[in-house]
Design a protein around this motif. Sequence first.
Motif, PDB file in Angstrom:
ATOM      1  N   GLU A 181     109.336  12.306 -20.480  1.00 44.92           N
ATOM      2  CA  GLU A 181     110.438  11.370 -20.278  1.00 44.92           C
ATOM      3  C   GLU A 181     111.362  11.773 -19.136  1.00 44.92           C
ATOM      4  OE1 GLU A 181     113.528  11.142 -23.279  1.00 44.92           O
ATOM      5  OE2 GLU A 181     112.916  13.075 -24.128  1.00 44.92           O
ATOM      6  N   CYS A 182     111.236  13.015 -18.634  1.00 46.38           N
ATOM      7  CA  CYS A 182     112.158  13.488 -17.602  1.00 46.38           C
ATOM      8  C   CYS A 182     111.606  13.371 -16.188  1.00 46.38           C
ATOM      9  CB  CYS A 182     112.547  14.940 -17.880  1.00 46.38           C
ATOM     10  SG  CYS A 182     113.475  15.148 -19.419  1.00 46.38           S
ATOM     11  N   SER A 183     110.398  12.853 -16.040  1.00 47.03           N
ATOM     12  CA  SER A 183     109.844  12.663 -14.693  1.00 47.03           C
ATOM     13  C   SER A 183     108.976  11.415 -14.676  1.00 47.03           C
ATOM     14  CB  SER A 183     109.026  13.890 -14.260  1.00 47.03           C
ATOM     15  OG  SER A 183     107.924  14.102 -15.126  1.00 47.03           O
ATOM     16  N   ARG A 184     108.604  10.990 -13.460  1.00 47.87           N
ATOM     17  CA  ARG A 184     107.801   9.779 -13.275  1.00 47.87           C
ATOM     18  C   ARG A 184     106.538  10.141 -12.493  1.00 47.87           C
ATOM     19  NH1 ARG A 184     113.286   7.882 -10.607  1.00 47.87           N
ATOM     20  NH2 ARG A 184     112.743   9.886  -9.673  1.00 47.87           N
ATOM     21  N   PRO A 185     105.521   9.287 -12.540  1.00 48.84           N
ATOM     22  CA  PRO A 185     104.305   9.577 -11.761  1.00 48.84           C
ATOM     23  C   PRO A 185     104.592   9.829 -10.282  1.00 48.84           C
ATOM     24  CG  PRO A 185     103.878   7.802 -13.295  1.00 48.84           C
ATOM     25  CD  PRO A 185     105.357   8.082 -13.382  1.00 48.84           C
ATOM     26  N   THR A 186     105.590   9.133  -9.731  1.00 51.08           N
ATOM     27  CA  THR A 186     105.904   9.318  -8.315  1.00 51.08           C
ATOM     28  C   THR A 186     106.578  10.659  -8.026  1.00 51.08           C
ATOM     29  OG1 THR A 186     107.972   8.107  -8.701  1.00 51.08           O
ATOM     30  CG2 THR A 186     106.097   6.856  -7.834  1.00 51.08           C
ATOM     31  N   ASP A 187     107.018  11.366  -9.071  1.00 43.99           N
ATOM     32  CA  ASP A 187     107.640  12.680  -8.881  1.00 43.99           C
ATOM     33  C   ASP A 187     106.610  13.802  -8.771  1.00 43.99           C
ATOM     34  OD1 ASP A 187     110.262  11.618  -9.086  1.00 43.99           O
ATOM     35  OD2 ASP A 187     110.105  11.648 -11.273  1.00 43.99           O
ATOM     36  N   VAL A 188     105.376  13.523  -9.160  1.00 43.72           N
ATOM     37  CA  VAL A 188     104.336  14.554  -9.114  1.00 43.72           C
ATOM     38  C   VAL A 188     103.929  14.786  -7.666  1.00 43.72           C
ATOM     39  CG1 VAL A 188     101.985  15.135  -9.817  1.00 43.72           C
ATOM     40  CG2 VAL A 188     103.521  13.983 -11.420  1.00 43.72           C
ATOM     41  N   ILE A 189     103.923  16.051  -7.240  1.00 45.39           N
ATOM     42  CA  ILE A 189     103.605  16.349  -5.846  1.00 45.39           C
ATOM     43  C   ILE A 189     102.343  17.186  -5.681  1.00 45.39           C
ATOM     44  CG2 ILE A 189     105.968  16.106  -5.044  1.00 45.39           C
ATOM     45  CD1 ILE A 189     106.236  19.119  -5.145  1.00 45.39           C
ATOM     46  N   GLY A 190     101.694  17.563  -6.777  1.00 47.51           N
ATOM     47  CA  GLY A 190     100.437  18.282  -6.615  1.00 47.51           C
ATOM     48  C   GLY A 190     100.125  19.214  -7.767  1.00 47.51           C
ATOM     49  N   ASP A 191      98.991  19.912  -7.639  1.00 49.01           N
ATOM     50  CA  ASP A 191      98.545  20.857  -8.652  1.00 49.01           C
ATOM     51  C   ASP A 191      99.108  22.248  -8.400  1.00 49.01           C
ATOM     52  OD1 ASP A 191      96.942  19.188 -10.226  1.00 49.01           O
ATOM     53  OD2 ASP A 191      95.254  19.376  -8.840  1.00 49.01           O
ATOM     54  N   LEU A 192      99.146  23.044  -9.449  1.00 47.52           N
ATOM     55  CA  LEU A 192      99.495  24.450  -9.306  1.00 47.52           C
ATOM     56  C   LEU A 192      98.347  25.189  -8.636  1.00 47.52           C
ATOM     57  CD1 LEU A 192     101.050  23.319 -11.920  1.00 47.52           C
ATOM     58  CD2 LEU A 192     101.238  25.714 -12.566  1.00 47.52           C
ATOM     59  N   ALA A 193      98.659  26.277  -7.979  1.00 44.61           N
ATOM     60  CA  ALA A 193      97.627  27.138  -7.415  1.00 44.61           C
ATOM     61  C   ALA A 193      96.831  27.778  -8.545  1.00 44.61           C
ATOM     62  CB  ALA A 193      98.257  28.216  -6.545  1.00 44.61           C
ATOM     63  N   THR A 194      95.517  27.773  -8.419  1.00 45.66           N
ATOM     64  CA  THR A 194      94.660  28.349  -9.461  1.00 45.66           C
ATOM     65  C   THR A 194      94.048  29.673  -9.034  1.00 45.66           C
ATOM     66  OG1 THR A 194      92.774  27.048  -8.658  1.00 45.66           O
ATOM     67  CG2 THR A 194      94.102  26.077 -10.422  1.00 45.66           C
ATOM     68  N   ASP A 195      94.460  30.204  -7.897  1.00 47.84           N
ATOM     69  CA  ASP A 195      93.919  31.476  -7.410  1.00 47.84           C
ATOM     70  C   ASP A 195      94.905  32.618  -7.606  1.00 47.84           C
ATOM     71  OD1 ASP A 195      95.844  30.783  -5.591  1.00 47.84           O
ATOM     72  OD2 ASP A 195      94.538  30.880  -3.829  1.00 47.84           O
ATOM     73  N   GLN A 196      95.893  32.415  -8.493  1.00 55.68           N
ATOM     74  CA  GLN A 196      96.917  33.406  -8.812  1.00 55.68           C
ATOM     75  C   GLN A 196      97.808  33.729  -7.608  1.00 55.68           C
ATOM     76  OE1 GLN A 196      95.924  36.712 -11.374  1.00 55.68           O
ATOM     77  NE2 GLN A 196      94.196  35.642 -12.281  1.00 55.68           N
ATOM     78  N   SER A 197      97.907  32.791  -6.675  1.00 55.21           N
ATOM     79  CA  SER A 197      98.889  32.963  -5.613  1.00 55.21           C
ATOM     80  C   SER A 197     100.253  32.511  -6.124  1.00 55.21           C
ATOM     81  CB  SER A 197      98.486  32.159  -4.374  1.00 55.21           C
ATOM     82  OG  SER A 197      98.400  30.771  -4.679  1.00 55.21           O
TER      83      SER A 197
END
Length: 285
Positions: A111-127
Motif C-alpha cells: 500500500e505504500c508504493s505503486r508499480p511506477t515506483d519500482v526501479i529495478g531488481d536487487l543485485a544478486t551477486d552480493q554487490s
Amino acid sequence: MPWMRLLLYWTLPLTVAGTCYVAQSETIRRAVIAVVSQTSQVGCQMLCTADANCQATVLNASGTACVHLGAPVADPATNVCPATATVYVKTETNCGAIPQGRIGDGYTPGECSRPTDVIGDLATDQSSPPCGTPPASQQRIVIEYVCAIQHDGTHITLENYNIGVAVWDAQVGSWYIDLVDTPTRYYFKWAKCVLAPVTPLTPNCACAPLPTEPATAGYSNPSAPVMNTDSCCTSAYTQMSYLRVGDPSTFQSPNRIISCTMGVWMMIRTNAYNAFALSAATCVD
C-alpha cells in the motif's frame, strides 16, 4: 552472477551444511509446542529452526498458521493418529542445496508504493548497496529502498545500506538481506528496488514523530532536526540512534537528510551515499 546461477543448476545434487526439512507421511502423534501465524512452509521452517524443541512443522488446513511439533508421544495408547499427515521433519543430514530463485518475479507493490515506483531488481551477486548507488539528483527524495515481501505475506522497507547484500540461502530456498553490521537476517520471498513516494500514499505509510534524545556526554543544546532538508541540523552535529544497523553515534551535520520513507524514518548521507533507518535523531552542539 549468471555463471554462479548456472553452477547451482548444473551441479545438483549438492549438499549444504545446516538444517533442512524432509516431507514425510506419518501417523505418529507428536506434541504440539507452538502455533504461530504464518502462511508459507519456508517461513514456518525458519521459525522451527530457531527453536531447539521443534522437530517438525506443518501448516494448518487453511494455510494461515504454522504448527511446531515436538517429539513423538511416548505412550503407545495415544501415540498413533487416526489419519496419515504430511509433516516436514527437521534434519541436519543430506540437506540438498536448493537452486537459486529469481529475486523479484512475484513482487507486487504494497500500500505504500505503486508499480511506477519500482526501479529495478536487487543485485544478486552480493554487490552492495543491494540497489546500487543512486544519482545525486535523486538522493533528496530518499530512493531505492528494498521493499520485501516476507514469507508471511507482509511488506517491509529496509535501508539500501552501502555494505548490505542480498544473499540466497540454499538450505531453506529463500533470499535474505544481510545488513552486515547486525546479526539479523531479513528473509523475504520477493523484493524490488523502489523509489519511495515523497508523500505517503495512505495513513499507514506515514511516520510517527521521530523521537529526540538527551545530548550524549560532551554535547549540548539538544533540539529536533528539520525533515527533508539538507542539512537536517543547523547545529554542528547530528546525534542518531539506528533502527537496525550500528550503535548510536554523532556526526557532523552537513550532507544529511532525514525523511519519512514508506513508514520508516531514513537518514541519507548525500556526499558519500549511505542510508540508515532511524529510531531517533537529535541536533546538538
